[in-house]
Enzyme design. Structure first.
Site, short mmCIF file in Angstrom:
data_model
loop_
_atom_site.label_atom_id
_atom_site.label_comp_id
_atom_site.label_asym_id
_atom_site.label_seq_id
_atom_site.Cartn_x
_atom_site.Cartn_y
_atom_site.Cartn_z
N HIS A 189 -17.52 5.82 -37.09
CA HIS A 189 -16.56 4.74 -36.83
C HIS A 189 -17.27 3.38 -36.81
CE1 HIS A 189 -13.33 7.50 -34.91
NE2 HIS A 189 -13.28 7.46 -36.23
N ARG A 234 -2.36 9.79 -50.94
CA ARG A 234 -3.06 11.07 -50.99
C ARG A 234 -2.56 11.91 -49.81
NH1 ARG A 234 -9.42 11.22 -50.26
NH2 ARG A 234 -8.95 10.66 -48.12
N GLU A 280 -12.71 16.52 -57.36
CA GLU A 280 -13.79 16.27 -56.40
C GLU A 280 -14.78 17.42 -56.32
OE1 GLU A 280 -12.44 13.65 -52.96
OE2 GLU A 280 -10.92 15.21 -52.95
N ASN A 329 -17.25 10.48 -54.31
CA ASN A 329 -18.01 10.75 -53.07
C ASN A 329 -18.17 12.26 -52.87
OD1 ASN A 329 -17.58 8.03 -52.81
ND2 ASN A 329 -16.03 8.22 -51.21
N ASP A 330 -17.05 12.96 -53.01
CA ASP A 330 -17.12 14.42 -52.85
C ASP A 330 -17.66 15.10 -54.10
OD1 ASP A 330 -16.40 15.17 -50.21
OD2 ASP A 330 -14.37 14.46 -50.60
N ARG A 373 -22.81 14.38 -47.96
CA ARG A 373 -22.62 12.92 -48.10
C ARG A 373 -22.82 12.16 -46.79
NH1 ARG A 373 -16.09 12.38 -49.12
NH2 ARG A 373 -16.26 10.36 -48.12
N CYS A 410 -11.80 6.77 -57.86
CA CYS A 410 -11.51 6.13 -56.57
C CYS A 410 -12.62 6.34 -55.54
CB CYS A 410 -10.17 6.60 -56.03
SG CYS A 410 -10.15 8.34 -55.59
C1 PEP Z 1 -14.02 10.73 -52.65
O1 PEP Z 1 -14.39 11.83 -52.21
O2 PEP Z 1 -14.64 10.11 -53.56
C2 PEP Z 1 -12.82 10.07 -52.11
C3 PEP Z 1 -12.34 8.98 -52.65
O3 PEP Z 1 -12.25 10.62 -51.02
P1 PEP Z 1 -12.87 10.48 -49.53
O4 PEP Z 1 -14.04 9.53 -49.59
O5 PEP Z 1 -11.77 10.02 -48.66
O6 PEP Z 1 -13.28 11.90 -49.26
MG MG Z 2 -12.97 13.02 -51.08
#
Ligand code: PEP
Ligand code: MG
Length: 584
Positions: free
Chosen positions: A197, A341, A440, A463-464, A474, A511
């Site tokens: 956070h 989402r 992902e 990211n995932d 991550r 994204c």
């Molecule tokens: C991602 O995994 O790239 C994504 C956009 O979702 P989050 O970061 O919310 O897992």
């Molecule tokens: Mg994700």
């Protein structure tokens, strides 16, 4: 640690980008303040309880004031975290339970409060997952606040000098929330992942933050001049005049560039028509939509709905409560399309307020769409609320962490069945609402030819995708150096996803964080991506990069990158290319 003359060079994990220069100021959390402990008579109980209630109401006033300040600053994410603390103040555990203890133990309020909270914190410590660790920080943060009202000391952030670089073993959300950009230059800490956070708040305020540094070593340099590069994770204590000048120029340059850029872009038509690229915003709450509008995003590419309900038990989030919020989102977004989402609960995002069984490996466990398909009541409430709101604006829906076509079909059919029920009830819904999926995990990327037949669009969550392709957590600072966006496997997967989507005439968004880095814009375009979605603050930089890119060159560049055999070679080529483009 490397010494250059008197300079001390340290390297940590970058959490929030930007360059800062200031004096090191330590926030001590090592020792708990000494508080008095004494017995009280029965006739003193009411007075002690009234002191306790006053402390709770003063804490509440602090938090409401802080929240007002945060929404003025436009840091909506931070404000929703503080909202969680306000809700916690109403928890019967904090109110009636502690009062009962004061009555039964006949001890002064602060000593009862501290011992009860200590026991409570111990329960959280035994839960190893990230979500509970974050809640533990929230509980500690709130109990410190209440204790300060019961037994005021001189500690706190009010006495912090201007341009301080705050250093703590671990930051709690109120430290980062209370810090204002004009006073605090940066944050340094020993503990703290990129998704904590405190990190989210620092990023939303644009304050540089580096974690994974040795607190005891830094402690020796309290009051020293220090430079922080939140983008690379570099920290320099006692910089020489020359180093200082260099970083001051970088810092001024970043600020000037940003201001100039905003002005320049103000008068330009937004769409890079010749490139056909569109830029969207990633948001997590309603007030973020203002930032998306001011950065002139062309829509909301990712609405992380789970962030709207941080303070609730996820099994109790009602359809009606959700419908009201989704409607507000749609109204605020006005003409902009919004891609919602479905809840991405589980793993690092937690299973809020529930007693869901602990899992040995939550990242590979019951998260995201898997969770929704198991917990159909939670899923159905969200689907109903979203579909009912769909008639009021331009909406898209997407599922997080889809594994393959079978899972996508199960989830999509669930939505279509709920749509049928709503229509049978006489409700209006947008029957042609696009339903897509996030790519992902490697299994979805590798079968994207099959998925492209059923999904209305793809959104690559890099990211995932990185986490699962490279098997690198991550959120774990220990392996951050292995989290390579420019890995050959990632480039190949993106190309494959784009080709498979194109063959079926489907659009592909990116994204994840990769879409927010100017370094990767040309490469993504060259790989065939035309829709990027990132945090609003990054949109002007991406727009600026787009002005320098030629599509034919981008395609050639991407083909060249795909021919390289190592991350190091790809990273080097990307950096070199970025320098060429930005030096023009
Ligand atoms: C991602 O995994 O790239 C994504 C956009 O979702 P989050 O970061 O919310 O897992
Ligand atoms: Mg994700």
């Amino acid at each position: 640690m490397k010494n250059v003359d008197n300079e001390i060079h340290l390297s940590g994990t970058p959490i929030s980008d930007g360059v800062a220069i200031g004096r090191l100021y330590l926030i001590s959390q090592d020792e708990q303040p000494l508080i008095p402990e004494f017995s009280i008579e029965k006739d003193q109980v009411d007075k002690e309880i009234s002191r306790y209630r006053n402390a709770l109401s003063s804490s509440r006033e602090d938090l409401i004031q802080l929240q007002g300040f945060l929404s003025d600053e436009g840091t909506g994410e931070a404000s929703s975290i503080i909202d969680t603390h306000i809700q916690m103040l109403e928890d019967p555990f904090i109110t009636t339970f502690i009062e009962k203890k004061i009555r039964s133990q006949l001890q002064n309020t602060e000593s009862v409060f501290r011992s009860v909270m200590g026991e409570y914190e111990k329960k959280f410590v035994t839960r190893g997952d990230q979500y509970f660790q974050q809640r533990l920080i929230d509980v500690k943060d709130l109990s410190c606040r209440i204790l300060k009202h019961l037994y005021p000391t001189n500690e706190g952030t009010q006495h912090i000098p201007f341009h301080a670089v705050l250093c703590a073993k671990e930051f709690v959300p109120s430290h980062t929330a209370e810090a204002c950009v004009s006073k605090v230059s940066a944050f340094l800490s020993e503990i703290g992942g990129a998704t904590s956070h405190a990190a989210l708040i620092a990023r939303s305020k644009g304050i540089p933050f580096v974690a994974n540094l040795n607190y005891v070593k830094l402690k020796k340099h309290e009051g020293s001049l220090i430079i922080i590069d939140g983008t690379s994770g570099k920290v320099i204590v006692n910089p020489s005049g020359e180093t200082l000048k260099k970083f001051q120029q970088i810092k001024d340059g970043i600020l000037e560039d940003y201001e100039q850029l905003i002005q320049e872009l103000e008068d330009e038509p937004f769409e890079q028509a010749d490139l056909g690229v569109k830029l969207f915003a990633n948001v997590a709450n309603i007030s973020d939509i203002d930032s998306a509008n001011s950065c002139r995003a062309q829509g909301i590419g990712l609405f992380r709905t789970e962030f709207l309900f941080l303070q609730d038990n996820l099994f109790e989030i009602s359809e009606e409560e959700q419908f009201e919020i989704y409607l507000q989102v749609i109204n605020k977004a006005s003409d902009l399309p919004v891609t919602f989402r479905f809840f991405d609960f589980g793993s690092d995002k937690g299973l809020y307020g529930s007693d869901y069984p602990e899992e040995p490996n939550p990242a590979l466990g019951c998260r995201a769409t898997r969770f929704l398909l198991k917990e159909k009541v939670v899923f159905e409430r969200q689907v109903r609320a979203l579909l009912r709101a769909s008639q009021y604006g331009k909406m898209k829906l997407m599922f997080p962490l889809i594994m393959d076509l079978e899972e996508f079909n199960l989830a999509k059919n669930f939505v279509l069945n709920v749509m049928g029920q709503l229509l049978a009830e006489g409700k209006t819904v947008d029957r042609s609402i696009p339903i897509g999926c996030m790519i992902e995990v490697p299994s979805a990327a590798l079968t994207s030819d099959l998925l492209a037949g059923a999904s209305d669009f793809f959104s690559i969550g890099t990211n995932d995708l990185l986490q699962y392709t490279l098997a690198v957590d991550r959120a774990n600072p220990i392996v951050t150096d292995l989290y390579y966006p420019a890995h050959p496997s990632i480039l190949r997967l993106i190309r494959l996803i784009v080709d498979n989507a194109k063959a079926k005439g489907k659009e592909v968004y990116v994204c994840g964080e990769m879409a927010s880095s100017p370094l990767f814009v040309e490469m993504l375009l060259g790989l065939g991506i035309r829709k990027l979605s990132c945090a609003p603050r990054h949109i002007p930089w991406t727009r600026n990069m787009l002005r320098k890119i030629d599509l034919e060159d981008a395609r050639e560049f991407a083909t060249h990158l795909l021919s390289l055999s190592s991350t190091e070679m790809i990273e080097e080529a990307i950096k070199k290319r970025h320098e060429e483009l930005t030096s023009v």
